[in-house]
Each structure stands twice: as structure tokens, then as C-alpha cells.
Motif scaffolding. Structure first.
Motif, mmCIF file in Angstrom:
data_model
loop_
_atom_site.group_PDB
_atom_site.id
_atom_site.type_symbol
_atom_site.label_atom_id
_atom_site.label_comp_id
_atom_site.label_asym_id
_atom_site.label_seq_id
_atom_site.Cartn_x
_atom_site.Cartn_y
_atom_site.Cartn_z
ATOM 1 N N LEU A 92 21.605 13.882 77.257
ATOM 2 C CA LEU A 92 21.913 14.490 75.959
ATOM 3 C C LEU A 92 20.689 15.140 75.330
ATOM 4 O O LEU A 92 20.805 16.174 74.664
ATOM 5 N N ALA A 95 20.577 18.432 77.044
ATOM 6 C CA ALA A 95 21.796 19.242 76.967
ATOM 7 C C ALA A 95 22.079 19.805 75.578
ATOM 8 O O ALA A 95 22.909 20.693 75.437
ATOM 9 N N THR A 96 21.405 19.313 74.571
ATOM 10 C CA THR A 96 21.704 19.700 73.195
ATOM 11 C C THR A 96 20.982 20.997 72.822
ATOM 12 O O THR A 96 19.807 21.177 73.141
ATOM 13 N N GLN A 97 21.719 21.882 72.142
ATOM 14 C CA GLN A 97 21.142 23.141 71.651
ATOM 15 C C GLN A 97 20.046 22.843 70.628
ATOM 16 O O GLN A 97 20.124 21.861 69.891
ATOM 17 N N PHE A 129 32.110 22.828 71.824
ATOM 18 C CA PHE A 129 30.897 22.564 72.605
ATOM 19 C C PHE A 129 29.674 23.271 72.026
ATOM 20 O O PHE A 129 28.664 23.422 72.711
ATOM 21 N N ASN A 131 27.335 22.457 70.137
ATOM 22 C CA ASN A 131 26.073 21.718 70.074
ATOM 23 C C ASN A 131 25.375 21.628 71.439
ATOM 24 O O ASN A 131 24.269 21.117 71.526
ATOM 25 N N TYR A 132 26.041 22.119 72.515
ATOM 26 C CA TYR A 132 25.512 21.932 73.853
ATOM 27 C C TYR A 132 25.066 23.238 74.505
ATOM 28 O O TYR A 132 25.562 24.308 74.188
ATOM 29 N N LYS A 133 24.166 23.105 75.462
ATOM 30 C CA LYS A 133 23.708 24.247 76.248
ATOM 31 C C LYS A 133 24.792 24.619 77.273
ATOM 32 O O LYS A 133 25.617 23.775 77.643
ATOM 33 N N PHE A 136 25.654 22.361 80.347
ATOM 34 C CA PHE A 136 26.305 21.083 80.060
ATOM 35 C C PHE A 136 27.765 21.307 79.684
ATOM 36 O O PHE A 136 28.646 20.570 80.127
ATOM 37 N N ALA A 137 28.028 22.327 78.901
ATOM 38 C CA ALA A 137 29.413 22.632 78.511
ATOM 39 C C ALA A 137 30.249 23.007 79.724
ATOM 40 O O ALA A 137 31.435 22.673 79.802
#
Length: 138
Positions: A92, A95-97, A129, A131-133, A136-137
């Protein structure tokens, strides 16, 4: 009417029947990875040189390696694998923006339209999605 439909179906199917079967893929070449055996009276240990990157068309799981795997009671890897909670935290964090950015906004315009359509087709909110890169999405 059934006969007419059957005749049309048969007519349409004939081109598919006439297609040639694709040639089989060439046989893979044996890569022969390193495999050492250490043993004493009651124990056999196989040391296997793992294959991290392999050219296409090479096969490494040959008779000797398969026999070693099949005959073993335990597999020990040279990597350290954290517990599930730690792994989740690591993934995480990668993977998080970054703050202030969203997945939707970071996609190039042509990809953004396809992404939004896919989300709609799946019945998901467009921002589900965000919040994710992208990796990961996906």
C-alpha cells in the motif's frame, strides 16, 4: 424454415472448417539450471540455482529438477517474506497516489476515457481507485 436456417448456418460455417490448424509451437530448449546434491546416510539436500530471468523458448523444469522437487518434503527459499500485515503495509505504501493526485487525473486522455467506460461498465464509481497508482488498480 428449419432446413433453410440449417443450410445458412452450414454455409456460414464452411469457411471456418477450411482454415488450417496452426503449426505447433517449436519445442522448448532445455536450460539445464544448476542443481547440486548434498547427502549423508539419512538426508538429501538439493541446492537449486533459481532462474530469475529466462529467454523465451527455454525450459528449466527438466527431469532432474522435477525429480528433486517431487522427492522433497520441504522447500526453503533464499528470500525473506514478511508476514501478511507487513506485506500489505509495504504494498500500500508503494501503490498509493501522492497527495493531491488521482488515478483518473494521471491517466493520459485516451486511456482515461477507456478507464471511465470500464468502471461504468462494471457498475463501479469512477473514483473507486483514484487513491491508487495505475499498476495497482489494474
Amino acid at each position: 424454415m428449419k432446413t433453410s436456417l440449417s443450410a445458412v448456418a452450414l454455409f456460414l460455417a464452411l469457411p471456418a472448417c477450411a482454415q488450417q490448424t496452426p503449426a505447433p509451437a517449436p519445442a522448448a530448449k532445455d536450460a539445464d539450471p544448476a542443481l547440486w546434491v548434498v547427502k549423508d546416510e539419512d538426508t538429501t539436500i538439493y541446492l537449486f540455482g533459481t532462474v530469475h530471468v529466462l529467454k523465451p523458448g527455454l525450459s528449466w523444469f527438466d527431469e532432474a529438477v522435477k525429480s528433486a522437487f517431487d522427492g522433497s518434503k520441504e522447500l526453503v527459499l533464499e528470500m525473506v517474506e514478511p508476514d501478511a500485515a507487513t506485506m500489505q503495509q509495504i504494498v500500500l505504501s508503494k501503490a498509493t497516489q501522492p497527495a493531491g493526485t488521482t488515478l483518473t487525473a494521471s491517466l493520459p486522455e485516451p486511456a482515461r476515457g477507456k478507464y471511465l467506460k470500464a468502471m461504468t461498465d462494471l457498475g463501479l464509481p469512477a473514483a473507486a481507485f483514484d487513491n491508487y497508482k495505475p499498476w495497482f488498480a489494474a
